[in-house]
Design a protein around this motif. Structure first.
Motif, PDB file in Angstrom:
ATOM      1  N   UNK A 151      -8.262  -6.507  15.452  1.00  8.90           N
ATOM      2  CA  UNK A 151      -8.656  -7.514  14.459  1.00  8.90           C
ATOM      3  C   UNK A 151     -10.029  -7.317  13.830  1.00  8.90           C
ATOM      4  N   UNK A 152     -10.796  -6.314  14.229  1.00  5.06           N
ATOM      5  CA  UNK A 152     -12.136  -6.178  13.652  1.00  5.06           C
ATOM      6  C   UNK A 152     -12.116  -5.745  12.190  1.00  5.06           C
ATOM      7  N   UNK A 217      -0.983  -6.604  12.748  1.00  7.88           N
ATOM      8  CA  UNK A 217      -0.404  -5.259  12.639  1.00  7.88           C
ATOM      9  C   UNK A 217      -0.381  -4.730  11.215  1.00  7.88           C
ATOM     10  N   UNK A 218      -0.816  -5.522  10.247  1.00  7.69           N
ATOM     11  CA  UNK A 218      -0.860  -5.014   8.869  1.00  7.69           C
ATOM     12  C   UNK A 218      -1.758  -3.794   8.762  1.00  7.69           C
ATOM     13  N   UNK A 219      -2.755  -3.664   9.641  1.00  5.09           N
ATOM     14  CA  UNK A 219      -3.668  -2.519   9.563  1.00  5.09           C
ATOM     15  C   UNK A 219      -2.959  -1.205   9.896  1.00  5.09           C
ATOM     16  N   UNK A 220      -1.781  -1.275  10.501  1.00 10.14           N
ATOM     17  CA  UNK A 220      -1.037  -0.066  10.834  1.00 10.14           C
ATOM     18  C   UNK A 220      -0.036   0.321   9.757  1.00 10.14           C
ATOM     19  N   UNK A 227      -6.365  -1.899   3.260  1.00  8.68           N
ATOM     20  CA  UNK A 227      -6.967  -1.219   4.405  1.00  8.68           C
ATOM     21  C   UNK A 227      -8.067  -0.244   3.990  1.00  8.68           C
ATOM     22  N   UNK A 228      -7.916   0.445   2.885  1.00 10.85           N
ATOM     23  CA  UNK A 228      -8.916   1.426   2.467  1.00 10.85           C
ATOM     24  C   UNK A 228     -10.284   0.763   2.284  1.00 10.85           C
ATOM     25  N   UNK A 282       6.792   3.223   7.337  1.00 11.97           N
ATOM     26  CA  UNK A 282       5.573   2.691   6.722  1.00 11.97           C
ATOM     27  C   UNK A 282       4.557   2.202   7.761  1.00 11.97           C
ATOM     28  N   UNK A 283       4.742   2.602   9.015  1.00 14.79           N
ATOM     29  CA  UNK A 283       3.849   2.149  10.085  1.00 14.79           C
ATOM     30  C   UNK A 283       3.342   3.346  10.884  1.00 14.79           C
TER      31      UNK A 283
END
Length: 354
Positions: A151-152, A217-220, A227-228, A282-283
């Motif tokens: 979560x960071x 988990x969206x960051x994966x 994310x960028x 996509x993960x």
């Protein structure tokens, strides 16, 4: 018709008066007994209450899950440790990875102090502020930042926007939001309770736990465009900490803490079965660590990625508390061993002369 109108008007008047009185009472109570339920843009919002009982041990006089801090470090090598609920810990003080780190280093090397300044729900932006306002006063030789991949990145996003919503401005609405939305899915690391720690009991129901995992988990997801920018902002925030440390001759080490779903194929399958937006094509559960590690090493920031050794160990042992997302006792022990080895191998912590 008029009688109905009078009843509705009377009801609305009573509601308005109750709302105003509620605002006044809650603000007065918060002034005397502050709580994280109500808005506060600083790192203090989720700081523990000094002296309160957490897992059978009192928080220190600053609200940290540690013993009282001594201002004078003497001849000790001092480490100031920053992080979120992983650093604060959900296990009791003796089993926290930073406590174990201090015990090991202090036994095998010159006297070592580790000051656990972890505060739940903080990210690198708040941790920089904490370092400047409080951490530097303890004259650290090393600042150890634990960056939780789970979560960071999202905490950096929150710090970027930091807009105060109408709900934030109202104490009554904030309390209602807490009771109906926040409390049912609250991370156990934010609850400063006195209940004994149970390494085997699940924290959440399976449904609540999967929803929590899915939000993070969206960051994966490789197709998640924000994310960028969040990666850039995370690197910038850690660079800011590095600049503060470098300007004062303080070493910096960043520890990347993996999310449980990165290590658990069964949990990955459960996530994809429950939420169709997560698919194998996509993960990428390794990508955030890989990209952040590369960026930090390019900037010559010392970094330890716990993902590879944790992934290897996860095949033989449970490292996270069931349905919780935080390390259990074994996870804390493994983290302490790995961080100790890294700090010694990299000659960051001095070795006792024969």
């Amino acid at each position: 018709m008029r009688s109905n109108l009078r009843r509705v008007s009377g009801f609305l008047l009573i509601l308005a008066i109750s709302f105003v009185l509620g605002e006044i009472v809650l603000r007065l109570v918060h002034r005397v007994h502050p709580t994280f339920i109500f808005y506060d843009a600083t790192f203090d919002r989720f700081r523990g209450k000094p002296g309160s009982n957490f897992r059978g041990h009192p928080l220190n006089d600053l609200g940290f899950n540690d013993r009282p801090f001594e201002r004078d470090k003497g001849d000790r090598f001092r480490i100031v440790a920053l992080g979120d609920s992983f650093t604060f810990g959900i296990v009791s003080y003796p089993h926290n990875y930073l406590t174990l780190l201090e015990e090991t280093l202090d036994r095998d090397h010159p006297p070592v102090d580790v000051l656990n300044m972890g505060i739940p729900r903080t990210g690198p932006v708040e941790q920089l502020s904490l370092l400047l306002k409080e951490g530097l006063a303890y004259d650290p030789d090393l600042v150890l930042v634990s960056f939780f991949v789970g979560n960071d990145f999202l905490d950096v996003s929150r710090s970027m926007t930091r807009r105060r919503t109408p709900v934030d401005r109202s104490f009554v609405m904030s309390l209602l939001r807490y009771a109906t939305v926040v409390r049912p899915s609250l991370e156990s690391g934010q609850v400063y309770g006195s209940r004994p720690y149970d390494d085997d009991s699940p924290t959440f129901s399976q449904q609540t736990f999967l929803k929590l995992v899915a939000r993070r988990a969206v960051v994966f997801r490789t197709d998640w465009q924000p994310f960028a920018e969040l990666l850039d902002r995370s690197v910038e925030s850690l660079q800011d900490i590095e600049r503060v440390c470098a300007g004062r001759g303080i070493a910096l080490s960043v520890v990347l803490i993996p999310e449980e779903i990165q290590l658990d194929p069964a949990l990955q399958r459960a996530l994809m079965d429950a939420f169709k937006r997560f698919r194998r094509d996509n993960t990428d559960f390794e990508r955030p660590n890989r990209m952040l590690y590369r960026r930090l090493t390019e900037l010559e920031v010392d970094v330890l990625d716990l993902y590879p050794p944790f992934r290897e160990a996860a095949g033989d042992a449970r490292l996270y508390k069931p349905r919780d997302t935080h390390w259990n006792l074994a996870g804390n022990r493994l983290a302490a061993e790995l961080i100790t080895r890294h700090l010694v191998d990299q000659a960051i912590v001095p070795v006792t002369q024969p």
